[in-house]
Enzyme design. Structure first.
Site, PDB file in Angstrom:
ATOM      1  N   TYR A 140       0.851  -1.192   0.000  1.00 17.71           N
ATOM      2  CA  TYR A 140       0.000   0.000   0.000  1.00 17.71           C
ATOM      3  C   TYR A 140       0.882   1.235   0.000  1.00 17.71           C
ATOM      4  CZ  TYR A 140      -4.056   2.854   1.477  1.00 17.71           C
ATOM      5  OH  TYR A 140      -5.074   3.773   1.565  1.00 17.71           O
ATOM      6  N   LYS A 168      -1.580  -1.333  -3.998  1.00 15.63           N
ATOM      7  CA  LYS A 168      -2.703  -0.405  -3.903  1.00 15.63           C
ATOM      8  C   LYS A 168      -2.097   0.984  -3.945  1.00 15.63           C
ATOM      9  CE  LYS A 168      -6.420   1.316  -0.945  1.00 15.63           C
ATOM     10  NZ  LYS A 168      -7.030   1.278   0.412  1.00 15.63           N
TER      11      LYS A 168
END
Length: 298
Positions: A140, A168
């Protein structure tokens, strides 16, 4: 038509809120019901204990209870991913190991926040969690919250591990992301609802959405159209969703506004948050309600 992207983490993910009771306790039954409605609406991946799940203010036993109970409720209908974020590497490892033990099927790992480590520190932090578990990993990248970017060389090193499969991306730098997709071969997921169409049109695997709490169906529709090569249709979905994206994400308080939207829709019984987050004001809620009505979501 080219082959569809790999989707190790599904295509429509929702970074799910953690429902609380009015007294501030985790409402596991509400979480189970919510997860089921999200999957019914088009999600095929549920992320628990991410940013929107108020992960910094929930504790490992609570995270594990949520995982076990939501997994039971979903009965295999969607992939269940757990956030393993902390500014303390040893704590992040405990979260990752505990999440795996509780039934998580994947992990989302961000760079440590507040500490502002070097890139070597970022790499070792993430790899410590990866190597302590056996689950597929989505990295992330959200420098607006962590205070540190994951640089190209660091991401390339992480991509060498066979269980680091995806990113992400919530950097807002889509051009950089497109280059990284090509350079690393990692699957990319949009972490910014306002950029979902841009990411998907350039070959991203899917989205990990906050706005999907209120309308996962539209993101499912968008991905179906992109997969079919109907970019005009997908662009129309993006245009239709913009007011809702602004209403939920425009103030930067996705967890707050997602809970208010779910309460208005009658899908959670309480929009309680844990400090330092606080409820939205009356004017914000009224504007959100109007947007939901305009979008046919109430």
């Amino acid at each position: 038509m080219s082959a569809l992207p790999h989707r190790s983490f599904g295509s429509v993910g929702v970074a799910m809120v953690t429902p609380f009771t009015p007294e501030g306790e985790v409402d596991v039954e509400a979480a189970q019901r919510l997860a089921v409605t999200l999957v019914d609406d088009g999600a095929d991946m549920i992320l628990l204990s991410g940013t929107t799940g108020e992960a910094p203010t929930t504790h490992l036993p609570e995270k594990q209870d949520l995982l076990r109970e939501v997994k039971d409720a979903l009965a295999g209908r969607a992939m269940l991913v757990a956030g393993a974020g902390s500014n303390d590497t040893a704590h992040a490892v405990r979260i990752g190991v505990g999440s795996q033990a509780a039934g998580a099927e994947g992990l989302l790992i961000n760079a440590p926040y507040y500490n502002r480590p070097s890139q070597e520190g970022v790499y070792r932090h993430i790899m410590s969690v990866v190597e302590a578990t056996e689950l597929p990993v989505m990295v992330y990248d959200i420098p607006g919250r962590t205070g540190v970017r994951i640089e190209d060389a660091t991401l390339a090193r992480l991509a060498e591990h066979d269980r680091v499969l995806a990113v992400k991306d919530a950097t807002g730098d889509v051009e950089q992301g497109f280059q990284r997709m090509e350079a690393t071969g990692l699957e990319y997921y949009s972490g910014d609802d306002g950029l979902n169409f841009a990411w998907l049109a350039h070959g991203a695997s899917g989205v990990v959405s906050v706005v999907g709490h209120a309308d996962a169906h539209s993101w499912r529709e968008m991905i179906t159209e992109v997969d079919a090569g109907d970019l005009a249709g997908a662009r129309a979905v993006a245009q239709r969703m913009r007011p809702l994206v602004r209403a939920i994400m425009g103030g930067g308080q996705g967890a707050v506004m997602a809970k208010e939207a779910l309460l208005l829709q009658g899908r959670i019984p309480c929009a309680e948050l844990r400090l330092p987050l606080v409820r939205a004001g009356a004017q914000e809620v009224a504007a959100l309600k109007q947007t939901l009505e305009d979008c046919g979501l109430l």
